[in-house]
Design an enzyme around this catalytic site. Structure first.
Site, PDB file in Angstrom:
ATOM      1  N   LYS A  20       0.859  -1.193   0.000  1.00  0.00           N
ATOM      2  CA  LYS A  20       0.000   0.000   0.000  1.00  0.00           C
ATOM      3  C   LYS A  20       0.888   1.233   0.000  1.00  0.00           C
ATOM      4  O   LYS A  20       2.065   1.196   0.378  1.00  0.00           O
ATOM      5  CB  LYS A  20      -0.937   0.010   1.214  1.00  0.00           C
ATOM      6  CG  LYS A  20      -0.245   0.007   2.585  1.00  0.00           C
ATOM      7  CD  LYS A  20       0.246   1.344   3.061  1.00  0.00           C
ATOM      8  CE  LYS A  20       0.955   1.243   4.419  1.00  0.00           C
ATOM      9  NZ  LYS A  20       1.660   2.503   4.803  1.00  0.00           N
ATOM     10  N   ASP A 145      -1.934  -0.878  10.525  1.00  0.00           N
ATOM     11  CA  ASP A 145      -2.192  -0.967   9.084  1.00  0.00           C
ATOM     12  C   ASP A 145      -2.927  -2.244   8.679  1.00  0.00           C
ATOM     13  O   ASP A 145      -3.369  -2.348   7.529  1.00  0.00           O
ATOM     14  CB  ASP A 145      -0.875  -0.907   8.307  1.00  0.00           C
ATOM     15  CG  ASP A 145      -0.313   0.505   8.208  1.00  0.00           C
ATOM     16  OD1 ASP A 145      -1.063   1.462   8.469  1.00  0.00           O
ATOM     17  OD2 ASP A 145       0.875   0.644   7.879  1.00  0.00           O
TER      18      ASP A 145
END
Length: 293
Positions: A20, A145
């Site tokens: 990401k 995350d």
């Protein structure tokens, strides 16, 4: 507990754990427990680790091969599998094989993504029936995350990164540089000169071009190789920091422009050419039955 498997989930299949990028990161405050309040935008890129799950009969959770420098019990895939077992009372075992392609300590979320893929896939392989929301909650205990990777779509995020709102972002080509350093996230967030009182913005503000990263100044001054990578990449497009780094990235409107930048930089830096994607490659595989790198 029986192993009622979704027909899409089979043992020995390779499952993607994508990277990401943080396209923006603002620090708007700090909680009493020390955690920082954030606004950020997550988008996936089509760079992936690949994870294979092998059933074992003795109920143990293990790695096929440990990642150098990471004790097996500290590996987030092992922690994720053991957390599922503890939460559900599952007695099944698994041997986890990780094909590690994403750089460690780069801000691309590789370990968190590995953990999320483990939660999502073992939930099905073991027939546990946990909801996405429950898996996100479990994932937050493993790392801030992890929930975005369980959620599986580009998102506007607030809180400590766990409050997610789906957002569609242009899927541009990306060149990523991993400088030869490991940025200590705890060090950056404890720095006295870190901005902690940025004004909150809206999704509209971000779309209009407000995509500052409040960690950039602190990281750039402490890590010369990050500073140098930003300078080199900025010759081709706006260079930005993802999370606390160390990776820096730039977006491109065309594949040709991205390839040109990649070829120009790859002999000097550890460089990656990728495509931004709003849907996680993990969930693309779940929907269509296949996903290849």
């Amino acid at each position: 507990m029986s192993q009622k498997q979704n027909k899409q989930f089979v043992w020995m299949e390779k499952w993607p754990a994508p990277a990401k990028l943080n396209l923006m990161l603002r620090i708007t405050g700090q909680r009493e427990d020390g955690y920082h309040l954030l606004q950020t935008v997550f988008q996936f890129v089509d760079l992936c680790d690949w994870i294979t799950f092998r059933p074992v009969e003795d109920g143990r959770v293990s790695l096929h091969k440990a990642i150098p420098g990471v004790p097996e019990l500290d590996d987030l895939t092992i922690k994720a599998a053991n957390l599922l077992k503890a939460e559900t009372g599952c007695t099944h075992g698994v041997c986890i094989e990780v094909e590690k392609n994403l750089p460690m300590g780069g801000g691309l979320g590789g370990g968190s993504s590995d953990a999320a893929t483990t939660l999502v896939v073992l939930n099905e392989l073991w027939g546990l029936g946990l909801t996405t929301e429950k898996l996100m909650t479990l994932g937050l205990a493993l790392g801030a995350d992890v929930p975005i990777f369980v959620y599986g779509y580009s998102s506007w995020a607030e809180g400590v990164g766990e409050k997610l709102e789906k957002i569609d972002i242009p899927e541009q080509w990306v060149v990523i540089i991993k400088p030869d350093c490991h940025v200590n996230t705890k060090e950056i967030f404890s720095a006295k000169d870190l901005t902690r009182n940025s004004k909150s913005i809206t999704i509209g503000d971000f779309i209009a071009g407000q995509h500052q990263n409040d960690c950039l100044g602190v990281v750039r001054e402490r890590y010369q190789s990050v500073k140098d990578a930003l300078v080199d990449l900025s010759d081709f497009s706006e260079a930005r920091l993802t999370g606390t780094g160390a990776c820096v990235f730039a977006q491109f409107d065309s594949e040709d422009a991205a390839v040109y930048a990649y070829k120009s930089l790859k002999d000097k830096w550890q460089t990656y050419l990728a495509k931004g994607v709003n849907e996680s490659p993990l969930f693309s595989k779940l929907k269509f039955g296949k996903y290849t790198s």
